[in-house]
Scaffold this active site. Structure first.
Site, PDB file in Angstrom:
ATOM      1  CD  GLU A 123      -2.848  -1.103  -0.045  1.00 30.22           C
ATOM      2  OE1 GLU A 123      -3.154  -0.017  -0.563  1.00 30.22           O
ATOM      3  OE2 GLU A 123      -3.209  -2.189  -0.527  1.00 30.22           O
ATOM      4  CD  GLU A 183      -2.487  -3.951  -7.512  1.00 21.37           C
ATOM      5  OE1 GLU A 183      -2.232  -4.780  -6.635  1.00 21.37           O
ATOM      6  OE2 GLU A 183      -2.847  -2.800  -7.254  1.00 21.37           O
TER       7      GLU A 183
HETATM    8 ZN   LIG Z   1      -2.257  -2.713  -4.949  1.00 21.37          ZN
END
Ligand SMILES: [Zn+2]
Length: 259
Positions: A123, A183
């Site tokens: 995060e 990601e």
């Molecule tokens: Zn993520």
């Protein structure tokens, strides 16, 4: 003619607005760091005011310690804040400017300190790599044709879009998953942050496996903005040799267990 001027203006603006993020990728950047951090602060205050904060001192201290270790690894001088929200949702986020929240529902899935470090590392990675600013810039182009938005999150007509760009859109009714590229970038730097802080990076692979196993029975909220837990094992393993080097070199060695 107006249209041509408009196009030239837009093109020039886009040319100026393109920068590189800390992963070295060229990104569109129409919102300044200051604006993003202000919106991050305001969204954080908004979410916390509507949430029940955990009164579990042990858990709060644990999240604070892991969070501070990850923040230190990132080397970014944000005004870091860490909160634990008492809610069964399997979720966590880091808003621009280093405003982190972990929901109690993710704690059993994280299972241990290293799992929590993996979640928070990932995060924090999104925030440090300015993925929100990039997503917000894309949304600005799509939704408003580049008109400026108010930086006041609470009163903005684009509150839902702003929240979605920052990865907390589900709270405001708009889902906007991070891209595969975002990601894998967040996975990569998150792995480095946890390893530098002395948490075994191999635990990150296990964490996302547990998350994936949960998907069929009780879809984790975090997967509505962070898709494809199965695909990330490859990216993580591709980067594992470097992460293990950082882990071995780390002066800290953290225990895996919760307490
Ligand atoms: Zn993520």
């Amino acid at each position: 003619m107006k249209l041509i001027y408009g196009s030239i203006f837009t093109f020039t603006l886009l040319a100026i607005a393109c920068g590189k993020n800390s992963a070295g990728r060229r990104t569109l950047n129409l919102v300044s760091d200051d604006e993003m951090n202000t919106m991050g602060d305001e969204a954080y205050a908004d979410i916390l005011s509507k949430s029940q904060l955990s009164r579990n001192t042990t858990l709060n201290n644990q999240i604070l310690t892991i969070g501070q270790n990850i923040a230190q690894s990132s080397g970014v001088d944000y005004d870091w804040k860490f909160s634990v929200i008492e809610e069964e949702t399997v979720n966590a986020f880091c808003l621009p400017g280093g405003k982190v929240a972990v929901y109690t529902g993710i704690v059993p899935v994280a299972a241990n300190n290293a799992g929590l470090a993996a979640v928070m590392g990932h995060e924090v990675g999104h925030a440090v790599l300015r993925h929100s600013a990039e997503r917000m810039s894309q949304q600005l182009l799509l939704q408003t044709g580049l008109s400026l938005i108010s930086v006041n999150f609470e009163d903005s007509p684009y509150k839902g879009i702003i929240a979605a760009a920052m990865g907390i859109g589900t709270t405001y009714g708009i889902e906007l998953p991070f891209s595969r590229l975002d990601e894998s970038e967040a996975d990569k730097v998150g792995l480095e942050y946890m390893a530098k802080a002395g948490y075994d990076p191999r635990e990150a692979v296990k964490l996302w496996e547990r998350m994936g196993a949960l998907e069929s029975s009780r879809p984790p909220e975090i997967l509505s903005t962070h898709p494809d837990p199965a695909n990330r094992a490859k990216a993580l393993n591709d980067h594992m040799a470097k992460a293990l080097e950082l882990y071995e070199a780390s002066s800290k060695k953290q225990t895996i267990n919760l307490n």
